[in-house]
Scaffold this motif. Structure first.
Motif, PDB file in Angstrom:
ATOM      1  N   VAL A 136       0.710  53.571  31.218  1.00 46.16           N
ATOM      2  CA  VAL A 136       0.188  54.558  32.395  1.00 46.16           C
ATOM      3  C   VAL A 136       1.033  55.335  32.696  1.00 46.16           C
ATOM      4  O   VAL A 136       2.210  54.941  33.028  1.00 46.16           O
ATOM      5  N   GLY A 137       0.623  56.522  32.965  1.00 50.10           N
ATOM      6  CA  GLY A 137       1.639  57.603  33.480  1.00 50.10           C
ATOM      7  C   GLY A 137       1.753  58.921  32.558  1.00 50.10           C
ATOM      8  O   GLY A 137       2.306  59.885  32.830  1.00 50.10           O
ATOM      9  N   ARG A 138       1.565  58.444  31.287  1.00 48.95           N
ATOM     10  CA  ARG A 138       2.038  59.441  30.410  1.00 48.95           C
ATOM     11  C   ARG A 138       0.936  60.491  30.119  1.00 48.95           C
ATOM     12  O   ARG A 138       1.232  61.760  30.004  1.00 48.95           O
ATOM     13  N   GLN A 139      -0.362  60.170  29.999  1.00 50.47           N
ATOM     14  CA  GLN A 139      -1.472  60.953  29.815  1.00 50.47           C
ATOM     15  C   GLN A 139      -1.419  61.623  28.508  1.00 50.47           C
ATOM     16  O   GLN A 139      -2.414  62.467  28.385  1.00 50.47           O
ATOM     17  N   LYS A 140      -0.320  61.758  27.719  1.00 47.89           N
ATOM     18  CA  LYS A 140      -0.723  62.310  26.497  1.00 47.89           C
ATOM     19  C   LYS A 140      -1.604  61.617  25.575  1.00 47.89           C
ATOM     20  O   LYS A 140      -1.540  60.345  25.309  1.00 47.89           O
ATOM     21  N   LEU A 141      -2.590  62.387  25.180  1.00 46.63           N
ATOM     22  CA  LEU A 141      -3.525  61.556  24.221  1.00 46.63           C
ATOM     23  C   LEU A 141      -3.150  61.922  22.646  1.00 46.63           C
ATOM     24  O   LEU A 141      -2.831  63.112  22.367  1.00 46.63           O
TER      25      LEU A 141
END
Lengths: 114, 113
Positions: free
Chosen positions: A98-103
């Motif tokens: 959680v927190g990085r958001q790179k998909l």
């Protein structure tokens, strides 16, 4: 590093039949997403998992679509019964803690409903 | 609620000329913003992301984007287009790490020889 794996790559079915898609995210990625991308449109989020729990399924047509991620790793998305308007590419994506958001996206499953 | 609007469905430029793909967002909180690229028959790939650090973000393949809070914009630019840049580009917004990640409708970039 292995990417997000999806299968099958293509699927053709008749309306009212059922179909299932499989996704194996990148090892260690806690968050898994299923998107529907209709031709000419941007991907639409169907469901988001955090480990084996559902974070968001507000846009999942629950009368016909279901998804599970029982052990918090791989996931299946099912459509039963399929409609013509379900023809789309179904994309699976995963992201790191959680927190990085790179998909990271898989290649997708292209579904044609006839 | 958060949303993202890509102002052009199709942009066509000549090879070697600048590229501008426009994106406006709506968010009640400080957003994270991304640009993804999708080449034909290939998966989506992250170009760049903004997460409240520097407002000018540099990405891969010479692309960059500038976050302008006053204009609620996050336009994607490249000084000189290359034929290999022809693809679909998506602007994406996310408010916090557990929220939905919302895609724009996409902009198809065509490059003329």
């Amino acid at each position: 590093e292995a990417g997000v794996a999806q299968s099958p790559r293509y699927k053709i079915i008749e309306k009212r039949q059922s179909v299932a898609f499989w996704c194996n995210p990148i090892s260690g990625h806690a968050t898994l997403y299923w998107y529907q991308q209709i031709l000419g449109q941007g991907p639409k989020l169907l469901i988001q998992f955090q480990n084996n729990g559902v974070v968001d399924d507000s846009q999942l047509p629950k009368d016909r679509f279901s998804a599970e991620r029982l052990k918090g790793v791989d996931s299946t998305l099912k459509i039963q019964p399929a409609k013509l308007e379900d023809s789309a590419v179904y994309l699976c994506a995963s992201s790191a803690p959680v927190g990085r958001q790179k998909l990271f996206f898989g290649s997708g499953t292209q579904l044609s409903v006839l | 609620a958060q949303s993202v609007t890509q102002l052009d469905s199709h942009v066509s430029v000549s090879e070697g000329t600048p590229v501008l793909l426009r994106c406006n967002y709506s968010s009640s909180y400080s957003p994270s913003l991304f640009w993804y690229v999708q080449h034909p028959n290939k998966g989506l790939q992250l170009l760049l992301k903004y997460t409240s650090a520097a407002t000018l973000v540099k990405g891969i393949n010479g692309f960059e984007a500038e976050f302008k809070k006053s204009e609620t914009s996050f336009h994607l630019t490249k000084p000189s287009a290359h034929m290999s840049d022809a693809a679909e580009y998506f602007c994406v917004v996310s408010v916090n790490s557990a929220s939905k990640i919302i895609f724009g409708s996409g902009t198809r970039l065509s490059i003329r020889p």
